[in-house]
Design a protein around this motif. Structure first.
Motif, PDB file in Angstrom:
ATOM      1  N   SER A   3       0.842  -1.186   0.000  1.00  0.00           N
ATOM      2  CA  SER A   3       0.000   0.000   0.000  1.00  0.00           C
ATOM      3  C   SER A   3       0.878   1.238   0.000  1.00  0.00           C
ATOM      4  N   ARG A   4       0.264   2.413  -0.192  1.00  0.00           N
ATOM      5  CA  ARG A   4       1.062   3.638  -0.287  1.00  0.00           C
ATOM      6  C   ARG A   4       1.721   3.989   1.039  1.00  0.00           C
ATOM      7  N   ILE A  11      -4.308  -4.221  -1.078  1.00  0.00           N
ATOM      8  CA  ILE A  11      -5.382  -3.339  -1.508  1.00  0.00           C
ATOM      9  C   ILE A  11      -6.457  -4.208  -2.135  1.00  0.00           C
ATOM     10  N   SER A  14      -9.522  -5.010  -7.751  1.00  0.00           N
ATOM     11  CA  SER A  14     -10.461  -4.378  -8.658  1.00  0.00           C
ATOM     12  C   SER A  14     -11.219  -5.463  -9.417  1.00  0.00           C
ATOM     13  N   ARG A  21      -8.821   3.424 -18.872  1.00  0.00           N
ATOM     14  CA  ARG A  21      -7.813   4.096 -18.052  1.00  0.00           C
ATOM     15  C   ARG A  21      -6.896   4.903 -18.956  1.00  0.00           C
ATOM     16  N   ASP A 121       4.266   3.525 -13.518  1.00  0.00           N
ATOM     17  CA  ASP A 121       3.002   3.493 -12.781  1.00  0.00           C
ATOM     18  C   ASP A 121       2.717   2.106 -12.225  1.00  0.00           C
ATOM     19  N   PRO A 142       2.172  -0.150  -7.752  1.00  0.00           N
ATOM     20  CA  PRO A 142       1.709  -1.536  -7.814  1.00  0.00           C
ATOM     21  C   PRO A 142       2.753  -2.450  -8.440  1.00  0.00           C
ATOM     22  N   GLU A 412      -4.907  -3.344 -11.791  1.00  0.00           N
ATOM     23  CA  GLU A 412      -4.015  -2.984 -10.684  1.00  0.00           C
ATOM     24  C   GLU A 412      -3.540  -1.537 -10.751  1.00  0.00           C
ATOM     25  N   ARG A 414      -3.548   2.244 -10.376  1.00  0.00           N
ATOM     26  CA  ARG A 414      -4.295   3.119  -9.480  1.00  0.00           C
ATOM     27  C   ARG A 414      -4.738   4.370 -10.226  1.00  0.00           C
ATOM     28  N   SER A 416      -5.162   8.069 -10.185  1.00  0.00           N
ATOM     29  CA  SER A 416      -4.596   9.147  -9.365  1.00  0.00           C
ATOM     30  C   SER A 416      -5.612  10.256  -9.164  1.00  0.00           C
TER      31      SER A 416
END
Length: 416
Positions: A3-4, A11, A14, A21, A121, A142, A412, A414, A416
């Motif tokens: 996680s961040r 997490i 999804s 995206r 990313d 990720p 996967e 994220r 932003s």
């Protein structure tokens, strides 16, 4: 994935549905071995086609095949024995792990220089591309493992204690673990347990059929998704044409590494060369002197290399070393197999194929002409084998392959 906040908390997943995206920068980290690179190529091609910018790290010997996907190639100086030097691998388990760690340490500064300021990313990494996982955790992005082989199951380290115990406590083992743990701290990895880091990915897309996974009922499928083999357009490899008059076709291939087996190839020529109605395609690799094969009849065609998928799509049987790639391709095309394992996971794969009821295992010293011929006739003459292969082929195709792998990877990313 971490996680961040730097914890190893998962997490929530999804949904497995395509999501619109924005294009992302995706980093793929792999090692110079065909059995590791080839399974990823179709997935990378698909991600590029979806508009993502992909950077792919590997040894310069794989530049051409990587760039054929549309990815940007980033070279690193490998410490691994390359494909054309299989004898360069040590036999001791700790020594093998040391070679992989040396390779990781050689790759690490390349990753830092190339991607600290060109932040990905998402990081994809092969089961040997450990530096990729460390970089993703360091950057807090990720991280997804792309596994070209079977994955760890709950309790596998205990089940395989005979392998892990010598690595932990045998000669050189504790020193290797300390050296690895020191690097994890220096690298800024989140997961700092050495075995956890190497063997238990937070997220994994397994590019193999569930049917070939040992103890599949003990695999955590919240973390690990099986998509089956991922095949892309291989037109650049050429097409093989079934000769007129060939009633049945047999492919013989020991892959790309452990191919210097002239006695085995001679046994295949003897076993299949005069078998009525059969045409044999024999791939011998780069290490065998063709003169060592002796006289070869017209019913056997000999090649250094063949477009394997093209042949398998027309084949009636397959003699294979039972690498994960070949085993998966044989199941996909519903072809009965004679497994002659040479190294690594090939012995387990051979046993898995036998357990599925679609293969016979003959170790190299058992693979006489008589045994090879008997196994072929037994397999191809059994309607239960054909029925089981049809079921397994359908199940493997339903796992989704390349499209589902790309969907899972995109899921996967994220927002932003």
């Amino acid at each position: 994935m971490p996680s961040r906040d730097g914890s190893s908390r998962l997490i929530p997943r999804s949904p497995e549905v395509p999501v619109n995206r924005p294009p992302a920068h995706i980093l793929m980290v792999s090692i110079p071995a065909h059995g590791h690179v080839n399974p990823s190529l179709a997935v990378i091609t698909e991600l590029v086609a979806r508009g993502h910018r992909v950077s792919y790290v590997n040894d310069p010997s794989f530049r051409e095949v990587v760039e054929s996907t549309g990815a940007s190639f980033v070279p690193y100086p490998t410490k691994l024995p390359l494909t054309d030097d299989p004898a360069g691998w040590p036999s001791d388990l700790v020594a093998i792990q040391e070679v992989f760690l040396d390779d990781t340490l050689s790759m690490w500064p390349v990753l830092l220089e190339a991607f600290e300021d060109d932040r990905p990313d998402l990081v994809l990494y092969d089961i040997g591309g450990f530096a990729g996982r460390a970089l993703g955790e360091r950057l807090g992005v990720p991280v997804v493992q792309l596994s070209p082989a079977f994955v760890g199951w709950e309790g596998f380290e205990e089940d395989l204690a005979a392998m892990f115990e010598p690595m932990r406590n045998g000669p050189g083992g504790p020193e290797h673990y300390r050296r690895y743990a020191d690097w994890l701290v220096e690298a800024g990895a989140v997961q700092r347990d050495v075995e956890g880091f190497k063997n238990r990915p937070e997220r994994c897309v397994a590019l193999v059929p569930r049917a070939l996974q040992p103890n599949v009922d003990r695999v955590d499928e919240q973390r690990i998704s099986f998509v089956g083999p991922c095949f892309g357009d291989r037109a650049h490899q050429g097409e093989w044409q079934r000769p007129a008059g060939a009633e049945k076709v047999l492919l013989v291939s020991l892959g790309s590494a452990f191919t210097h087996q002239p006695a085995f190839y001679r046994a295949c020529v003897e076993a299949f060369g005069d078998l009525p109605g059969w045409h044999t395609v024999l791939q011998v690799g780069k290490h065998t002197d063709l003169a060592e094969l002796g006289e070869v009849p017209d019913t056997v065609e000999v090649h250094r290399w063949v477009p394997q998928l093209s042949v398998l799509s027309q084949a009636d049987a397959f003699v294979t070393h039972a690498g994960m790639g070949g085993s998966s391709e044989g199941l996909f095309h519903a072809v009965p197999m004679i497994a002659v394992p040479q190294a690594a996971d090939q012995f387990a794969n051979a046993d898995a194929l036998v357990g599925l009821g679609v293969a016979r295992r003959l170790d190299t010293e058992q693979a006489t002409a008589e045994a090879l011929r008997a196994a072929l006739l037994e397999l191809t003459g059994d309607p239960a084998v054909a029925e089981r292969l049809a079921e397994l082929s359908a199940a493997g195709r339903a796992e989704g392959g390349t499209t589902r792998a790309a969907d899972l990877i995109e899921a996967e990313l994220r927002v932003s």
